[in-house]
Design a protein around this motif. Structure first.
Motif, PDB file in Angstrom:
ATOM      1  N   ALA A 294       0.860  -1.224   0.213  1.00 17.08           N
ATOM      2  CA  ALA A 294      -0.012   0.064   0.253  1.00 17.08           C
ATOM      3  C   ALA A 294       0.940   1.260   0.038  1.00 17.08           C
ATOM      4  O   ALA A 294       0.443   2.255  -0.577  1.00 17.08           O
ATOM      5  N   GLU A 295       1.950   1.200   0.791  1.00 16.06           N
ATOM      6  CA  GLU A 295       2.791   2.415   0.779  1.00 16.06           C
ATOM      7  C   GLU A 295       3.481   2.537  -0.513  1.00 16.06           C
ATOM      8  O   GLU A 295       3.792   3.734  -0.924  1.00 16.06           O
ATOM      9  N   SER A 296       3.700   1.623  -1.148  1.00 19.08           N
ATOM     10  CA  SER A 296       4.113   1.642  -2.623  1.00 19.08           C
ATOM     11  C   SER A 296       3.404   2.308  -3.646  1.00 19.08           C
ATOM     12  O   SER A 296       3.641   3.104  -4.493  1.00 19.08           O
ATOM     13  N   ILE A 297       2.143   2.177  -3.361  1.00 14.55           N
ATOM     14  CA  ILE A 297       0.845   2.851  -4.033  1.00 14.55           C
ATOM     15  C   ILE A 297       0.966   4.335  -3.632  1.00 14.55           C
ATOM     16  O   ILE A 297       1.110   5.281  -4.561  1.00 14.55           O
ATOM     17  N   ALA A 298       0.926   4.691  -2.475  1.00 12.86           N
ATOM     18  CA  ALA A 298       0.971   6.030  -1.853  1.00 12.86           C
ATOM     19  C   ALA A 298       2.121   6.889  -2.368  1.00 12.86           C
ATOM     20  O   ALA A 298       2.168   8.187  -2.491  1.00 12.86           O
ATOM     21  N   ALA A 299       3.118   6.135  -2.603  1.00 12.98           N
ATOM     22  CA  ALA A 299       4.564   6.792  -2.786  1.00 12.98           C
ATOM     23  C   ALA A 299       4.420   7.498  -4.216  1.00 12.98           C
ATOM     24  O   ALA A 299       5.169   8.427  -4.587  1.00 12.98           O
ATOM     25  N   ILE A 300       3.485   7.033  -5.076  1.00 13.91           N
ATOM     26  CA  ILE A 300       3.468   7.718  -6.407  1.00 13.91           C
ATOM     27  C   ILE A 300       2.269   8.631  -6.659  1.00 13.91           C
ATOM     28  O   ILE A 300       2.118   8.871  -7.821  1.00 13.91           O
ATOM     29  N   GLN A 301       1.556   8.727  -5.545  1.00  6.61           N
ATOM     30  CA  GLN A 301       0.264   9.430  -5.565  1.00  6.61           C
ATOM     31  C   GLN A 301       0.667  10.953  -5.942  1.00  6.61           C
ATOM     32  O   GLN A 301       1.727  11.594  -5.277  1.00  6.61           O
ATOM     33  N   ASP A 302       0.100  11.543  -6.792  1.00  4.09           N
ATOM     34  CA  ASP A 302       0.474  13.179  -7.176  1.00  4.09           C
ATOM     35  C   ASP A 302      -0.107  14.023  -6.192  1.00  4.09           C
ATOM     36  O   ASP A 302      -0.810  13.690  -5.329  1.00  4.09           O
ATOM     37  N   ALA A 303       0.377  15.169  -6.223  1.00  4.47           N
ATOM     38  CA  ALA A 303       0.197  16.343  -5.322  1.00  4.47           C
ATOM     39  C   ALA A 303      -1.464  16.441  -5.126  1.00  4.47           C
ATOM     40  O   ALA A 303      -1.933  16.781  -4.081  1.00  4.47           O
ATOM     41  N   ASP A 304      -2.014  16.227  -6.133  1.00  6.72           N
ATOM     42  CA  ASP A 304      -3.622  16.556  -6.208  1.00  6.72           C
ATOM     43  C   ASP A 304      -4.234  15.179  -5.755  1.00  6.72           C
ATOM     44  O   ASP A 304      -5.530  15.468  -6.047  1.00  6.72           O
ATOM     45  N   GLY A 305      -3.577  14.187  -5.450  1.00  2.42           N
ATOM     46  CA  GLY A 305      -4.415  13.123  -4.977  1.00  2.42           C
ATOM     47  C   GLY A 305      -4.565  11.977  -6.115  1.00  2.42           C
ATOM     48  O   GLY A 305      -5.091  10.804  -5.820  1.00  2.42           O
ATOM     49  N   GLY A 306      -4.125  12.382  -7.456  1.00  7.67           N
ATOM     50  CA  GLY A 306      -4.405  11.176  -8.351  1.00  7.67           C
ATOM     51  C   GLY A 306      -3.327  10.108  -8.296  1.00  7.67           C
ATOM     52  O   GLY A 306      -2.340  10.222  -7.928  1.00  7.67           O
ATOM     53  N   ILE A 307      -3.710   9.145  -8.416  1.00  2.95           N
ATOM     54  CA  ILE A 307      -2.874   7.899  -8.632  1.00  2.95           C
ATOM     55  C   ILE A 307      -2.516   7.152 -10.035  1.00  2.95           C
ATOM     56  O   ILE A 307      -3.397   6.781 -10.697  1.00  2.95           O
ATOM     57  N   PRO A 308      -1.391   7.576 -10.670  1.00  3.56           N
ATOM     58  CA  PRO A 308      -1.075   7.369 -12.033  1.00  3.56           C
ATOM     59  C   PRO A 308      -0.480   6.123 -12.691  1.00  3.56           C
ATOM     60  O   PRO A 308      -0.186   5.452 -11.535  1.00  3.56           O
ATOM     61  N   TRP A 309      -0.819   5.898 -13.780  1.00  2.00           N
ATOM     62  CA  TRP A 309      -0.312   4.724 -14.515  1.00  2.00           C
ATOM     63  C   TRP A 309       1.308   4.795 -14.535  1.00  2.00           C
ATOM     64  O   TRP A 309       1.844   6.245 -14.396  1.00  2.00           O
ATOM     65  N   PRO A 310       1.854   4.136 -14.822  1.00  2.96           N
ATOM     66  CA  PRO A 310       3.557   4.213 -15.044  1.00  2.96           C
ATOM     67  C   PRO A 310       3.864   5.280 -15.965  1.00  2.96           C
ATOM     68  O   PRO A 310       4.646   6.045 -16.048  1.00  2.96           O
ATOM     69  N   GLU A 311       3.039   5.339 -16.988  1.00  2.21           N
ATOM     70  CA  GLU A 311       3.152   6.437 -18.168  1.00  2.21           C
ATOM     71  C   GLU A 311       2.745   7.648 -17.729  1.00  2.21           C
ATOM     72  O   GLU A 311       3.281   8.715 -18.450  1.00  2.21           O
ATOM     73  N   GLY A 312       2.457   7.942 -16.524  1.00  2.00           N
ATOM     74  CA  GLY A 312       2.078   9.113 -15.923  1.00  2.00           C
ATOM     75  C   GLY A 312       0.540   9.697 -15.913  1.00  2.00           C
ATOM     76  O   GLY A 312       0.259  10.701 -15.246  1.00  2.00           O
ATOM     77  N   HIS A 313      -0.201   9.194 -16.478  1.00  4.77           N
ATOM     78  CA  HIS A 313      -1.637   9.768 -16.761  1.00  4.77           C
ATOM     79  C   HIS A 313      -2.556   9.067 -15.687  1.00  4.77           C
ATOM     80  O   HIS A 313      -2.197   7.885 -15.131  1.00  4.77           O
ATOM     81  N   VAL A 314      -3.686   9.454 -15.368  1.00  5.61           N
ATOM     82  CA  VAL A 314      -4.346   8.893 -14.434  1.00  5.61           C
ATOM     83  C   VAL A 314      -6.127   8.683 -15.004  1.00  5.61           C
ATOM     84  O   VAL A 314      -6.263   9.552 -15.760  1.00  5.61           O
TER      85      VAL A 314
END
Length: 353
Positions: free
Chosen positions: A18-38
């Motif tokens: 779960a922390e690995s998910i939270a680590a990539i969360q954007d500043a506005d709360g979005g959780i992106p794909w590896p490519e960078g989009h949500v």
């Protein structure tokens, strides 16, 4: 309690995932794909995983992202990067999954006030979805940037939409704001998913089209058993997981864990646990998960670790362990799979687009 499956994954390991998910969360709360989009569907799946693993603050930040980026028609843009839409259309399954996420949050946290605060978002989203239902009962996959509905429906997408509608109905009843039109839409959609394969574009090479009618809840009982058995040997690679597509030597973690959830929902716990154990070879030391493994070349493919794969692992662990109040959300989606079919096809009762 954080999910754990003894002998397979510990609560501490789930927490790290779960922390690995939270680590990539954007500043506005979005959780992106590896490519960078949500996109809204995978974003909601990640929020469910964060909630199940106890990272409530990060999950709530993600729900705020949903509120900010929902459009007036109830949809979300297909893809956003840094809050900016990259594609203007809105997908029906993306919108429907908001209901699954909010219902899951209520089941896990018991926070009815939060569910009420999110209710307008869910209501707009499911109204958007129902507006894409055809006379026969399937729900087309998108409304494009010009407002025009797509000319066809997708089996996987509609199976997920079915679960969204059922979760929306349950949430509406819990909040005292019944939506019988959603229930009717779900009844018709479930019937089409079970009886009208011709209603959907042919995507049969993808494993999701195989198991999603079971995962989403439209198919249960003996139908589910037959469906799983028919293509088990096509998609399942013993010891590794399941193929993403039937014609490539490529197993993927997210699809493997979704099949775990489908098997658990169908009552096949033994194979669910075995498959969940098999796919753990994709785990990275930091708790994240590789998206997939090309087993002929013996390389990770694509060479990325994805939040949506980590999220699927957590949700599968919760289903197998029964650790949280949301552990049965996929099993419960099939509550009405056999007994709510409309009279005949009933297609005339659903207006055409």
């Amino acid at each position: 309690m954080i999910p754990a499956v003894p002998g397979v994954i510990s609560a501490e390991q789930v927490r790290r995932t779960a922390e690995s998910i939270a680590a990539i969360q954007d500043a506005d709360g979005g959780i992106p794909w590896p490519e960078g989009h949500v996109d809204a569907w995978n974003h909601v799946e990640c929020l469910m995983a964060l909630t199940a693993a106890g990272l409530r603050a990060q999950a709530r930040q993600g729900f705020s992202w949903l509120v900010r980026h929902q459009r007036a028609d109830g949809s979300w843009p297909m893809k956003l990067r840094d809050g900016v839409p990259l594609e203007g259309g809105g997908e029906s399954n993306h919108a429907a999954y908001a209901a699954v996420g909010v219902w899951h949050d209520l089941l896990v946290t018991g926070d009815k006030a939060f569910a009420r605060a999110m209710w307008p978002v869910v209501a707009r989203a499911l109204d958007f979805v129902v507006g894409l239902q055809t006379r026969r009962g399937e729900i087309v996959w998108e409304r494009d940037a010009h407002g025009d509905p797509a000319p066809y429906a997708l089996l996987t997408g509609c199976s997920s939409v079915y679960q969204g509608l059922r979760c929306g109905v349950a949430l509406a009843e819990r909040l005292g704001d019944p939506r019988p039109e959603w229930e009717l839409a779900a009844d018709h959609l479930g019937h089409v998913l079970r009886e009208h394969p011709e209603a959907f574009a042919d995507k049969s090479r993808f494993s999701m089209d195989w198991y999603y009618p079971v995962l989403g809840g439209a198919v249960r009982g003996s139908r589910a058993t037959r469906r799983i058995e028919e293509e088990w040997d096509v998609f399942v690679v013993p010891g590794l997981g399941i193929r993403c597509v039937s014609d490539q030597p490529w197993v993927t973690g997210a699809e493997s864990c979704e099949l775990v959830l489908a098997l658990d929902a169908a009552g096949d716990r033994e194979r669910a646990l075995k498959l969940f154990t098999d796919m753990q070879h994709l785990r990275h030391d930091d708790g994240s998960y590789w998206t997939g493994w090309q087993f002929v070349n013996e390389k990770h493919f694509p060479h990325e670790r994805s939040a949506y794969t980590a999220a699927a692992v957590i949700l599968a662990a919760d289903a197998l362990s029964g650790s949280t109040g949301g552990a049965s959300i996929f099993r419960d989606a099939g509550e009405h799979a056999a007994d709510r079919a409309p009279t005949g096809c009933g297609c005339e009762r659903v207006p055409s687009l």
